[in-house]
Write an enzyme that holds these catalytic residues in place. Structure first.
Site, short mmCIF file in Angstrom:
data_model
loop_
_atom_site.label_atom_id
_atom_site.label_comp_id
_atom_site.label_asym_id
_atom_site.label_seq_id
_atom_site.Cartn_x
_atom_site.Cartn_y
_atom_site.Cartn_z
N THR A 88 0.79 -1.18 -0.03
CA THR A 88 -0.05 0.00 0.07
C THR A 88 0.83 1.09 -0.11
OG1 THR A 88 -1.75 -1.18 1.07
CG2 THR A 88 -1.83 1.08 1.10
N LYS B 125 -7.90 1.28 -2.94
CA LYS B 125 -7.66 1.07 -1.58
C LYS B 125 -7.76 2.18 -0.41
CE LYS B 125 -5.19 -0.83 1.88
NZ LYS B 125 -5.53 -2.05 2.50
N LYS C 297 -1.62 5.27 8.47
CA LYS C 297 -1.03 5.16 7.42
C LYS C 297 -1.72 5.42 6.06
CE LYS C 297 1.54 2.23 3.99
NZ LYS C 297 1.95 0.97 3.66
P1 NAD Z 1 5.96 -5.69 7.39
O1 NAD Z 1 6.71 -4.53 7.78
O2 NAD Z 1 5.60 -6.98 8.33
O3 NAD Z 1 6.63 -6.37 6.13
C1 NAD Z 1 7.44 -5.71 5.29
C2 NAD Z 1 8.54 -6.56 4.81
O4 NAD Z 1 9.39 -5.98 3.95
C3 NAD Z 1 9.60 -6.54 6.13
O5 NAD Z 1 9.92 -8.08 6.35
C4 NAD Z 1 10.78 -5.96 5.85
O6 NAD Z 1 11.86 -6.34 6.29
C5 NAD Z 1 10.55 -6.02 4.19
N1 NAD Z 1 11.62 -4.87 3.58
C6 NAD Z 1 11.48 -3.65 3.89
N2 NAD Z 1 12.64 -3.19 3.00
C7 NAD Z 1 12.90 -4.14 2.04
C8 NAD Z 1 13.83 -4.11 0.84
N3 NAD Z 1 14.49 -2.94 0.66
N4 NAD Z 1 14.03 -5.41 0.36
C9 NAD Z 1 13.50 -6.39 0.71
N5 NAD Z 1 12.54 -6.56 1.78
C10 NAD Z 1 12.40 -5.19 2.24
O7 NAD Z 1 4.60 -5.01 6.79
P2 NAD Z 1 3.03 -5.93 6.43
O8 NAD Z 1 2.12 -5.80 7.58
O9 NAD Z 1 3.62 -6.99 5.72
O10 NAD Z 1 2.54 -4.84 5.11
C11 NAD Z 1 3.08 -4.70 3.96
C12 NAD Z 1 2.41 -3.90 2.95
O11 NAD Z 1 1.07 -4.33 3.01
C13 NAD Z 1 2.20 -2.38 3.68
O12 NAD Z 1 2.42 -1.52 2.63
C14 NAD Z 1 0.97 -2.35 4.37
O13 NAD Z 1 0.53 -1.23 4.62
C15 NAD Z 1 0.03 -3.24 3.51
N6 NAD Z 1 -0.94 -3.85 4.04
C16 NAD Z 1 -0.86 -4.43 5.51
C17 NAD Z 1 -1.96 -5.14 5.88
C18 NAD Z 1 -1.92 -5.66 7.57
O14 NAD Z 1 -2.74 -6.06 7.96
N7 NAD Z 1 -0.60 -6.03 7.98
C19 NAD Z 1 -3.32 -5.14 5.34
C20 NAD Z 1 -3.28 -4.53 4.23
C21 NAD Z 1 -2.25 -4.07 3.58
#
Ligand code: NAD
Length: 292
Positions: free
Chosen positions: A92, A167, A242
């Site tokens: 997102t 979204k 966010k």
């Molecule tokens: P998270 O922080 O748990 O996971 C993100 C991952 O990306 C981490 O493991 C981090 O180490 C990795 N990362 C960061 N920079 C990187 C790079 N340069 N190379 C490789 N890996 C890298 O976040 P999440 O909860 O999994 O959310 C991910 C996305 O999904 C976000 O944009 C969030 O807004 C969206 N989202 C989350 C939810 C939720 O309920 N958690 C729901 C809908 C959407």
């Protein structure tokens, strides 16, 4: 299919595991080694870098925290992936960055979609996410089979950035209906109404919404809602903040009047500042009950 998966956090880990279950060869990379180890335990192949994951890939899926991570990772993806690979960003992020990265992808000769999700961690693990996609018809057609292995619905919203637009508009509406539902329960309580009685009436009357009947912010009426487990997420208030920040940014850019979205943003900002960023977003009811 050979699929590079980059970003194996709360969401990406479950999504990558579902691609493995669907029979794809998944090469997993994350800057966090523990996240990669978990993906390997789930059947993916370890990749030592973004570039290595993308080598020979037929599809690249990214699930990253924010726009700056997406810009940085795709800088490498464009250089390392074959031009025949379809690029799918499920993070997102802000609409403007999504559009900019899509233009860069096109310039580099790639088909790309933005495909943010609804459904949270449970949806990621269960393969029941909803994907909202932006990109050309051709790019969508190529991304759709990959996304279908991770979700229950894959919808083409329009051109590049349209997935992100859908979204943030959806989540802005969700925040507003949640706050409205919290206000109604809090007032009903002060007027002497029992929560269950008010639910029984409003859930069958015109005040009904998803926030009330699927995700009720008071314990009792909807047993599966986070209110019944001390507001453990679910969908954390920090993530709602966010998405509201992205919505307000987009509204400013589009000169759109969003007075309730702005108020929702201020209220979630305050809730997070009070130390409740990790609680489910339905915890807003406590702030409303307290009146501050
Ligand atoms: P998270 O922080 O748990 O996971 C993100 C991952 O990306 C981490 O493991 C981090 O180490 C990795 N990362 C960061 N920079 C990187 C790079 N340069 N190379 C490789 N890996 C890298 O976040 P999440 O909860 O999994 O959310 C991910 C996305 O999904 C976000 O944009 C969030 O807004 C969206 N989202 C989350 C939810 C939720 O309920 N958690 C729901 C809908 C959407």
């Amino acid at each position: 299919m050979k699929i590079a998966f980059i970003g194996l956090g709360h969401m990406g880990s479950g999504m990558a595991a579902n691609l493995v279950r669907a029979g794809h060869e998944v090469r997993a990379f994350d800057i966090n080694a523990e996240a990669v180890a978990q993906a390997v335990a789930d059947g993916a192949m370890e990749a030592s870098s973004v570039a290595y994951a993308c080598r020979d890939a037929e599809a690249v899926v990214t699930m990253l925290p924010a726009g700056k991570h997406v810009v940085s990772v795709y800088g490498t993806v464009f250089a390392a992936a074959p031009k025949s690979a379809v690029l799918i960003d499920c993070s997102t992020i802000d609409v403007e960055t999504a559009r900019r990265v899509a233009v860069d992808a096109q310039t580099e000769g790639f088909a790309m979609v933005d495909a943010p999700v609804s459904g949270g961690v449970a949806g990621a693990q269960g393969g029941t996410l909803t994907f909202m996609c932006g990109g050309t018809k051709d790019a969508f057609a190529r991304a759709e089979p990959v996304l279908s292995a991770m979700g229950k619905a894959v919808i083409h919203a329009g051109a590049a950035g349209a997935g992100q637009a859908a979204k943030i508009c959806n989540n802005m509406l969700l925040a507003i209906t949640m706050i409205g539902t919290c206000e109604a329960f809090a007032l009903a309580e002060k007027l002497g109404l029992d929560d269950q009685v008010f639910f029984d009436i409003a859930s069958k009357a015109s005040g009904q919404s998803w926030s009330m009947t699927s995700y009720c912010p008071v314990p009792g009426p909807v047993p599966s809602s986070p209110a019944n487990r001390d507001y453990q997420p679910g969908f954390a208030s920090a993530l709602m903040l966010k998405d509201l920040t992205l919505a307000m940014q987009a509204a400013t850019g589009a000169s759109a009047d969003t007075p309730l979205g702005a108020r929702a943003h201020a209220l979630y900002d305050a809730l997070c500042a009070q130390g409740h960023a990790g609680r489910d977003f339905s915890y807003m009811i406590e702030r409303i009950r307290r009146g501050a």
